[in-house]
Design a protein around this motif. Structure first.
Motif, PDB file in Angstrom:
ATOM      1  N   GLY A 190     141.779 134.215  55.915  1.00  0.00           N
ATOM      2  CA  GLY A 190     140.707 135.187  55.795  1.00  0.00           C
ATOM      3  C   GLY A 190     139.718 134.923  54.683  1.00  0.00           C
ATOM      4  N   VAL A 191     139.414 133.634  54.425  1.00  0.00           N
ATOM      5  CA  VAL A 191     138.409 133.296  53.417  1.00  0.00           C
ATOM      6  C   VAL A 191     137.411 132.313  54.026  1.00  0.00           C
ATOM      7  CG1 VAL A 191     139.956 133.772  51.491  1.00  0.00           C
ATOM      8  CG2 VAL A 191     139.829 131.435  52.406  1.00  0.00           C
ATOM      9  N   VAL A 192     136.543 131.757  53.193  1.00  0.00           N
ATOM     10  CA  VAL A 192     135.480 130.854  53.642  1.00  0.00           C
ATOM     11  C   VAL A 192     135.819 129.427  53.228  1.00  0.00           C
ATOM     12  CG1 VAL A 192     133.044 130.229  53.336  1.00  0.00           C
ATOM     13  CG2 VAL A 192     133.711 132.644  53.527  1.00  0.00           C
ATOM     14  N   GLY A 193     135.678 128.493  54.155  1.00  0.00           N
ATOM     15  CA  GLY A 193     135.833 127.077  53.850  1.00  0.00           C
ATOM     16  C   GLY A 193     134.667 126.307  54.432  1.00  0.00           C
ATOM     17  N   PHE A 194     133.942 125.575  53.597  1.00  0.00           N
ATOM     18  CA  PHE A 194     132.744 124.855  54.041  1.00  0.00           C
ATOM     19  C   PHE A 194     132.987 123.363  53.997  1.00  0.00           C
ATOM     20  CE2 PHE A 194     128.505 122.971  52.843  1.00  0.00           C
ATOM     21  CZ  PHE A 194     127.959 123.063  54.118  1.00  0.00           C
ATOM     22  N   ARG A 195     132.866 122.707  55.157  1.00  0.00           N
ATOM     23  CA  ARG A 195     132.913 121.245  55.236  1.00  0.00           C
ATOM     24  C   ARG A 195     131.482 120.723  55.166  1.00  0.00           C
ATOM     25  NH1 ARG A 195     135.539 116.454  57.260  1.00  0.00           N
ATOM     26  NH2 ARG A 195     133.886 115.060  57.970  1.00  0.00           N
ATOM     27  N   PRO A 196     131.069 120.157  54.031  1.00  0.00           N
ATOM     28  CA  PRO A 196     129.699 119.652  53.924  1.00  0.00           C
ATOM     29  C   PRO A 196     129.532 118.320  54.642  1.00  0.00           C
ATOM     30  CG  PRO A 196     130.878 119.259  51.879  1.00  0.00           C
ATOM     31  CD  PRO A 196     131.818 120.018  52.776  1.00  0.00           C
ATOM     32  N   SER A 197     128.313 117.905  54.783  1.00  0.00           N
ATOM     33  CA  SER A 197     128.034 116.590  55.351  1.00  0.00           C
ATOM     34  C   SER A 197     128.673 115.508  54.479  1.00  0.00           C
ATOM     35  CB  SER A 197     126.529 116.346  55.429  1.00  0.00           C
ATOM     36  OG  SER A 197     125.920 117.262  56.313  1.00  0.00           O
ATOM     37  N   PRO A 198     129.229 114.454  55.092  1.00  0.00           N
ATOM     38  CA  PRO A 198     129.838 113.380  54.306  1.00  0.00           C
ATOM     39  C   PRO A 198     128.848 112.784  53.310  1.00  0.00           C
ATOM     40  CG  PRO A 198     130.412 113.159  56.626  1.00  0.00           C
ATOM     41  CD  PRO A 198     129.382 114.247  56.546  1.00  0.00           C
ATOM     42  N   GLY A 199     129.303 112.617  52.069  1.00  0.00           N
ATOM     43  CA  GLY A 199     128.483 112.040  51.018  1.00  0.00           C
ATOM     44  C   GLY A 199     127.789 113.056  50.144  1.00  0.00           C
ATOM     45  N   LEU A 200     127.703 114.311  50.598  1.00  0.00           N
ATOM     46  CA  LEU A 200     127.004 115.310  49.798  1.00  0.00           C
ATOM     47  C   LEU A 200     127.756 115.594  48.502  1.00  0.00           C
ATOM     48  CD1 LEU A 200     124.634 117.216  49.571  1.00  0.00           C
ATOM     49  CD2 LEU A 200     125.897 118.894  50.908  1.00  0.00           C
TER      50      LEU A 200
END
Length: 494
Positions: A190-200
């Motif tokens: 129940g939380v937030v997980g952000f997968r950014p663009s590779p290399g960011l």
């Protein structure tokens, strides 16, 4: 469960209060440590602890505030660092007995960036061995229980971070993601997980530096808080082959988004991922409620044919690069999940790798074509509600035996393969009373646009009954669970 703690406040609110001299970094750290000591015995989210150094840094942070010094964007905020990231002066085990005494004098690049922004590293958060699998359990620290029911799986591999956030032990935690390791535990807790663009976010320790599979990213209780941590994690690093620049101030500041102007495509299975009928129907019901918010909200058929085979090869290659020396020295020094991936990779040849790379390229191009007609793609994060942590992985689904220990992660690893940024945001509870998350996928390298849209969607969900972020029941966290910290082992995969 403690009745009140400063750590219940958002990271953004805490940073604002520190800057106004309304709360002390020392008091905030004391609250975080007290809450960890009170709640962690029930869930076992925290691995190594660095309280002495953290207390010294909190005193220095307080002195800087009182002097009126310029303050970094994370100044005085206590954070947890996933136990796959090297952290200076603090035990980093990777969840493996091979690293039981592993302490370095340097930070990984992203950790160094977070410290430079003023954050105080309090502890490491628990992981599966070398991050292999979406069940956070290992033979060093034991298992991490879900905060909504500690008998169940918290997801992985950033499970310790997700649980530390959901139980409000810490306001911010780092995570990493190859096949869904930021998104899966976020959804299950129940939380937030952000997968950014590779290399960011720099990941300079990755052996296959040109591979886009593995990334480091933020976890938090809200999208706004995740942005705050992301802005500190990013940084153009010459050791990161996939690096591209992004302005940190732009990452922190949301731009208004009118959801009524967005065209959304959605899918229950991303075109072939294993999926329970229960989760598919839950997503369908959620999208029916969300549809009036958007200019268009269309269920579409996706073509991810070949994705399982592509991911098998690409994942196995990374495990060969990482674990060849340990395997050759003693295969039994590695757990069953890691061994399975290494052995798969050792059997592959150059032709297998070439075919997988070509197929991934074709898949990438097919997926990007969707964004000629749509702004976002929404789907499920996991195919099932959390299962018991004592079950190492899901072996079958809907009467079908799954291909391997990570096949149940297909809804997230399919998205990994196309490299688009993706975020898991809470969306109420599933029919079993456990957290349910939406996986929202943005355009290629459009990380900020995705975060803007996710923040607007999160705000809309918070106003809809049963659609906002759930919080754990304190009664379930009232008693320690010593079985979680027992040394756990697992049979070899079938």
């Amino acid at each position: 469960m403690p009745t009140s703690s400063l750590t219940e406040l958002s990271a953004v609110a805490l940073r604002r209060l520190i800057g106004r001299k309304e709360i002390s970094p020392v008091a905030l750290l004391d609250d975080a440590i007290a809450r960890i000591e009170a709640l962690n015995p029930a869930v076992n989210a925290i691995a190594a602890k660095g309280y002495d150094r953290a207390r010294a840094e909190a005193r220095m942070a307080e002195a800087a505030v009182l002097r009126g010094d310029p303050l970094g964007p994370l100044h005085g905020l206590p954070v947890g660092i996933k136990d796959l990231e090297e952290t200076a002066g603090l035990l980093t085990t990777h969840g493996s007995p091979l690293y039981r005494d592993h302490v370095l004098e340097t930070d990984d690049a992203s950790v160094a960036n977070v410290r430079a922004a003023g954050a105080i590293v309090v502890a490491k958060t628990n992981v599966p061995e070398f991050g292999a699998g979406a069940n956070t359990r290992n033979a060093v620290f034991g298992a991490t229980g879900n905060p909504f029911d500690p008998r169940l799986n918290a997801g992985g591999s950033s499970g310790g971070s997700a649980v530390a956030l959901a139980t409000e032990m810490l306001p911010l935690c780092s995570g990493s993601d190859m096949g869904g390791s930021l998104r899966i535990p976020a959804a299950l807790c129940g939380v937030v997980g952000f997968r950014p663009s590779p290399g960011l976010v720099p990941m300079e320790t990755r052996q296959l530096g040109w591979s886009p599979l593995s990334v480091v990213g933020p976890m938090a209780r809200t999208v706004e808080d995740a942005r705050l941590l992301l802005a500190a994690q990013i940084g153009f690093d010459p050791r990161e082959p996939l690096a591209f620049p992004l302005d940190a101030d732009a990452a922190r500041q949301a731009r208004p988004v009118d959801l009524a102007r967005l065209r959304v495509a959605w899918t229950t299975d991303f075109g072939g991922a294993p999926m329970s009928a229960e989760i598919a129907e839950t997503l369908r019901a959620r999208m029916a409620r969300l549809a009036p918010l958007f200019a268009a909200c269309d269920e579409i058929a996706l073509d991810f044919s070949g994705a399982d085979e592509i991911f098998d090869v690409m994942r196995a290659l990374s495990f060969v690069a990482r674990h060849e020396d340990a395997y050759r020295a003693d295969p039994d020094s590695l757990g069953p999940n890691v061994r399975a991936n290494y052995e798969m990779g050792a059997r592959l040849g150059l032709a297998d790798a070439a075919r997988a790379h070509a197929a991934q390229t074709a898949l990438f191009r097919r997926f990007q074509a969707l964004y000629r007609d749509y702004d976002l793609v929404i789907g499920p994060v996991t195919p099932v509600s959390p299962f018991p942590w004592t079950q190492l992985y899901l072996e079958e689904l809907a009467g079908e035996r799954l291909r391997n220990y990570y096949h149940w992660l297909a809804p997230t690893y399919y998205v990994t393969l196309v490299t688009n940024p993706a975020i898991a945001i809470p969306c109420g509870l599933d029919p079993r009373g456990m957290p349910f998350g939406l996986q929202v996928v943005g355009r290629f390298r459009a990380d900020l646009a995705l975060l803007d849209a996710a923040q607007a969607l999160e705000e809309a969900l918070s106003t809809m009954e049963g659609m906002g972020r759930p919080r754990p029941d304190p009664a379930r966290l009232a008693a320690p669970r010593p079985e979680l910290t027992a040394i756990v082992t697992a049979p070899p995969p079938a």
